[in-house]
Design a protein around this motif. Sequence first.
Motif, short mmCIF file in Angstrom:
data_model
loop_
_atom_site.label_atom_id
_atom_site.label_comp_id
_atom_site.label_asym_id
_atom_site.label_seq_id
_atom_site.Cartn_x
_atom_site.Cartn_y
_atom_site.Cartn_z
N PRO A 154 14.65 -39.69 25.61
CA PRO A 154 13.49 -39.92 26.49
C PRO A 154 12.41 -38.86 26.34
CG PRO A 154 15.53 -40.24 27.71
CD PRO A 154 15.92 -39.72 26.35
N VAL A 155 12.81 -37.63 26.00
CA VAL A 155 11.81 -36.61 25.68
C VAL A 155 11.94 -36.35 24.17
CG1 VAL A 155 11.03 -34.26 26.08
CG2 VAL A 155 11.93 -35.62 27.97
N TYR A 156 10.87 -36.50 23.46
CA TYR A 156 10.98 -36.42 22.00
C TYR A 156 9.68 -35.90 21.38
CZ TYR A 156 8.34 -40.83 21.93
OH TYR A 156 7.39 -41.78 22.08
N VAL A 157 9.79 -35.55 20.10
CA VAL A 157 8.63 -35.07 19.33
C VAL A 157 7.88 -36.31 18.84
CG1 VAL A 157 7.89 -33.78 17.29
CG2 VAL A 157 9.88 -33.01 18.62
N GLN A 158 6.66 -36.44 19.34
CA GLN A 158 5.89 -37.63 18.96
C GLN A 158 5.10 -37.37 17.68
OE1 GLN A 158 2.62 -38.72 21.64
NE2 GLN A 158 3.68 -40.66 21.88
N ALA A 181 6.54 -36.15 23.86
CA ALA A 181 6.36 -37.29 24.78
C ALA A 181 7.51 -37.26 25.77
CB ALA A 181 6.37 -38.58 23.99
N ASN A 182 7.21 -37.55 27.01
CA ASN A 182 8.25 -37.63 28.02
C ASN A 182 8.18 -39.01 28.67
OD1 ASN A 182 10.00 -37.45 30.11
ND2 ASN A 182 9.23 -35.49 30.91
N THR A 183 9.18 -39.83 28.38
CA THR A 183 9.19 -41.18 28.95
C THR A 183 10.12 -41.24 30.15
OG1 THR A 183 10.98 -41.82 27.50
CG2 THR A 183 8.76 -42.24 26.69
N SER A 184 10.77 -40.09 30.49
CA SER A 184 11.84 -40.14 31.49
C SER A 184 11.33 -40.05 32.93
CB SER A 184 12.82 -38.99 31.24
OG SER A 184 12.19 -37.78 31.63
N GLY A 185 10.11 -39.54 33.09
CA GLY A 185 9.59 -39.42 34.44
C GLY A 185 10.08 -38.18 35.16
N THR A 186 11.08 -37.48 34.59
CA THR A 186 11.56 -36.27 35.27
C THR A 186 11.16 -35.05 34.45
OG1 THR A 186 13.63 -36.34 34.10
CG2 THR A 186 13.58 -37.43 36.24
N GLY A 187 11.02 -33.93 35.08
CA GLY A 187 10.61 -32.74 34.37
C GLY A 187 11.76 -31.75 34.25
N VAL A 209 7.94 -30.02 30.44
CA VAL A 209 7.32 -31.21 29.85
C VAL A 209 7.22 -32.28 30.92
CG1 VAL A 209 7.41 -32.88 27.98
CG2 VAL A 209 8.35 -30.60 27.65
N SER A 210 6.01 -32.44 31.43
CA SER A 210 5.83 -33.45 32.47
C SER A 210 5.71 -34.82 31.82
CB SER A 210 4.60 -33.10 33.28
OG SER A 210 3.59 -32.67 32.42
N GLY A 211 5.50 -35.84 32.63
CA GLY A 211 5.42 -37.22 32.11
C GLY A 211 4.26 -37.37 31.13
N GLY A 212 4.28 -38.41 30.35
CA GLY A 212 3.21 -38.64 29.38
C GLY A 212 3.42 -37.77 28.16
N SER A 213 2.37 -37.20 27.64
CA SER A 213 2.57 -36.37 26.46
C SER A 213 1.89 -35.02 26.64
CB SER A 213 2.04 -37.08 25.21
OG SER A 213 0.66 -37.23 25.31
N GLN A 214 2.36 -34.09 25.87
CA GLN A 214 1.90 -32.72 26.02
C GLN A 214 1.80 -32.04 24.65
OE1 GLN A 214 3.81 -31.06 29.30
NE2 GLN A 214 3.54 -28.93 28.63
#
Length: 726
Positions: A154-158, A181-187, A209-214
Motif C-alpha cells: 500500500p505504500v510504495y515507490v511510485q 505513494a500511500n494508498t493505505s490512508g494511514t500514516g 508518508v501521509s496519504g496521496g504521494s510525497q
Amino acid sequence: MRSIIPFNDGWLFAPADVQANVSDSQFEMVTLPHTNKVLPYHNFDNMEYQFISTYRKRFKLPEVRNGRRVFIDFEGAMIASEVYLNGAKVGDNEGGFTPFSFDITDQLLESGENLLTVRLDSTERPDIPPFGFVVDYLTFGGIYREVNLRYVEPVYVQDAFARTKDVLTANPYVEVDITLANTSGTGQKYSLSVGIDGGQESTKNDLQVSGGSQLITITLPAKGIELWSLQNPKLYSFSVSLRDSASQQIDSVEFQLGFRTAEFRKEGGFFLNGEHLKLMGLNRHQTFPYIGAAASARLQRKDADIIKNELGCNIVRTSHYPQSRHFLSRCDEIGLLVFEEIPGWQHIGDSDWQGISLRDVEAMIMRDRNHTSIIMWGVRINESQDNTEFFTATNALAHKLDPTRPTGGVRNFPESQFLEDVFTYNDFSNSIIEPINQPHLVTEFNGHMFPTKSFDQEERLIEHALRHARVQDKQMGMPRVSGAIGWCAFDYNTHKEFGSGDMICYHGVMDMFRLPKYAAYFYESQISPEVRPVLRAATIWSMGDRSTGGNDPLTVFSNCDEIELFVGRDLIGRYQPDRAQFPNLAHPPFTVPGLNLWLTWGGKLPYLHIVGYYKGEKVAEQKIDCSPLPEKLLLLPDDCELNADGADMTRLVFKIVDQYGNRLPYAIKVIEFEIEGPAELIGDNPFPLVGGQAAFYVRAKHETGTVTIRAKAQGLPDAETTILIK
Ligand code: GAL
C-alpha cells in the motif's frame, strides 16, 4: 514486496469489436508484442490494420495478494484502449506510444478466474496525435509492446528520478527524487535508502508518508565514479529501498544510470563531458516489415547496435514519437545519444488533442528521464505551424519534469518561433543554412529529396550516398552547427500520399530489412580506423550501368588513409581521401578519376581489387568481379539462440552472392523456405527476391529445441541454418 510479472502470454485475440458473450473459440491465441495484422512488406492497403480488435486474457492471480495493490501496466497499444476487468471498466487510454497503467485491485477476484478485456481501436483517430491530417509513416495496430502485472505494498515507490551533479569535479553526487505513494490512508514512519552498486548508500529515516504521494530527495555522494562516454558507456545500478517502522523492506526499485554532462552551448556546439562533439546521426522509425511496430526486445536492441556499430552514428532521433524502452536501454548500454520527441506530424488538433499531446510530453519524460543516452526532449509537433500557447505549455512541462535536459522543437521554416532551448531544424536545402538561432541542430536532411532503392542503378546509389556525405561534411565545418541527423536510417512503410507508390518511403541509408545501401557505407566509413577498418567501393564494377557508361569516377568509402587500386593485376595507382571535395570529414570518401582512360567501352574489363592502408599497414581489401555469377544463397540469422517465450524474434537475412561474396544487386529469384522445429517464419513464403537480399523474422514458440531453416532457389545449392530455442 513488489513483484513484476510479465503478462505477455496466453492472450486471446479477435480482429473485431467482439461482445462479451462471444465464446473464446472465436479468438486466436497470441503472445505480446502482437501486431493486429501481419502484412506483406509493401503493396498493401493501410486500412487492412485499421480496425477495432478485442484482446482477452483469462488468468488466476499468479501470486497471493497479501494486502498488496495490483496494477496492470501496458507499455504501448496502438492507439486507443478501453480496459475491462471482469466486466467492469478499469480505464481507458488515448495514444499509442506511451505507457499506461491501471490499479485493478478492487475489480480482481482473489481466487478463481479473472477476465481482462481490451477493446483496442487501431484506426487513425483524428482526435489523437499524430492524426487529424496526413502523416508520413504508418502506426500499425495491436498491443505491440509488453504488458506487466505489478504488485506493490500500500505504500510504495511510485517513481525515482536521479540527477547527477558536479559530474566533472572531484566530488560528484546524485540527487534522487523519489515519489512515494500511500494508498493505505494511514500514516506510519518509513525509511528510504538509495545505493549505487559498488558501495555508496544514503538513507533518510523517520519519514512520515501521509496519504496521496510525497516527494523525497536523497543526496548520494559518488566519488570516484567513471564517466559515461560514447567509448566507455559505463552504467551504475541504483537501488531504492523502502522500509517500514519495523525495518522490514517493503519495496525496492532498480535502475541504471551513467554520469555525464551533455550541453548545447549558446555560442554553438554540443559538449559531452565538457568536450566538443560534432553530432552525426540518423532518424529512426520503429516499424519493421511484416510485423509493423510489434518487434521483440531483441530486434529493438539490434537497431541500436546497427545505428551505432554498423552505421557509426553517435546520435539517433526517435522520429516522431517515444520508442521502445528496449531500444533506449540499449542506447544507454552502448553509448548512442538520443533525441526523443512526442508523437505528431505537421498537424495540430483542437484543445482536447493538445491535451493528449501534453500528456504525451509527461508520459515520455516520466518514463525515460533516467536514460543517460537521452540528451534532449522534442516538445514541438514535428514540422508544425507556430502555436505560442501550446508550445509554451509543452516546454514548461518538460522543464518542470526534467530541469536537467534542454528542449528542442523540430521545425521546417527558419523564421518559426523559437520557444525551446535548441533550434532543431529540418534542413532540406541540400546543404546547411547559416544558423539564425543558437544552438542550432539539423534534425533532418535528404529524405524525400532523393529517395533511393537498394536495387537502383549504381549512379543513383552513389549520388544518394554523396548527398549524405556533402551535408555531413558541410556541418562538420560549421562551428555554430551542433550536428546533423539525416533522414533516415531505414526505409519505412508509409501512406499512399508519400513514398514510391508501394507503401514504402525509400529514404533510408539502409532498406527496411536494415541492409545497407551505399549511403550506409558513407556513415560506416566515419568509424575510427582504430575501431575497425572500413573499405567499401561504391560500384557494381561494370561498364554499362551508369547513364553514359563507364566507372568514372569511382567512389570508395573508407576510413583508411590510403588505398591502392588494381584492375586485374595492374596497379592503377595509390590514392588519398578526397579532401578537396570533403575538407571537413574525418574520413573523406576516395574519388578515383580517369578510370575510363584504362577501361574502354567494348574493351575487356578485369576484376577490381582495392587494398586499404592505415598507418602504412595493409588493413583491408575488396575484390569485385565484372561478371558476377550467382554462386551461393546465404542464410544469415543475427542470433543462433532464442528464448522459448513465444515472443523472441531474430532477423534472418538471405542473400545471393557471387564468387567473392558480393551481393548480386540485380538478382531476382523466387526463394522457398522450409522450417522445422519450435519457431515460425514471418515473411512471404515463397519470397520473390529483388535486389539480391532481404530478410525474414524467426519467432520462437513456447517449446525448446533446434530449429532448422532451409532455403531453395533454382540453380543454386540449398542453404540451411539452425537456431537453438532455449
Ligand atoms: C520531413 C518529415 C519526415 C519525413 C521526411 C521525408 O518533412 O519530418 O517525417 O516525411 O520529411 O524527407
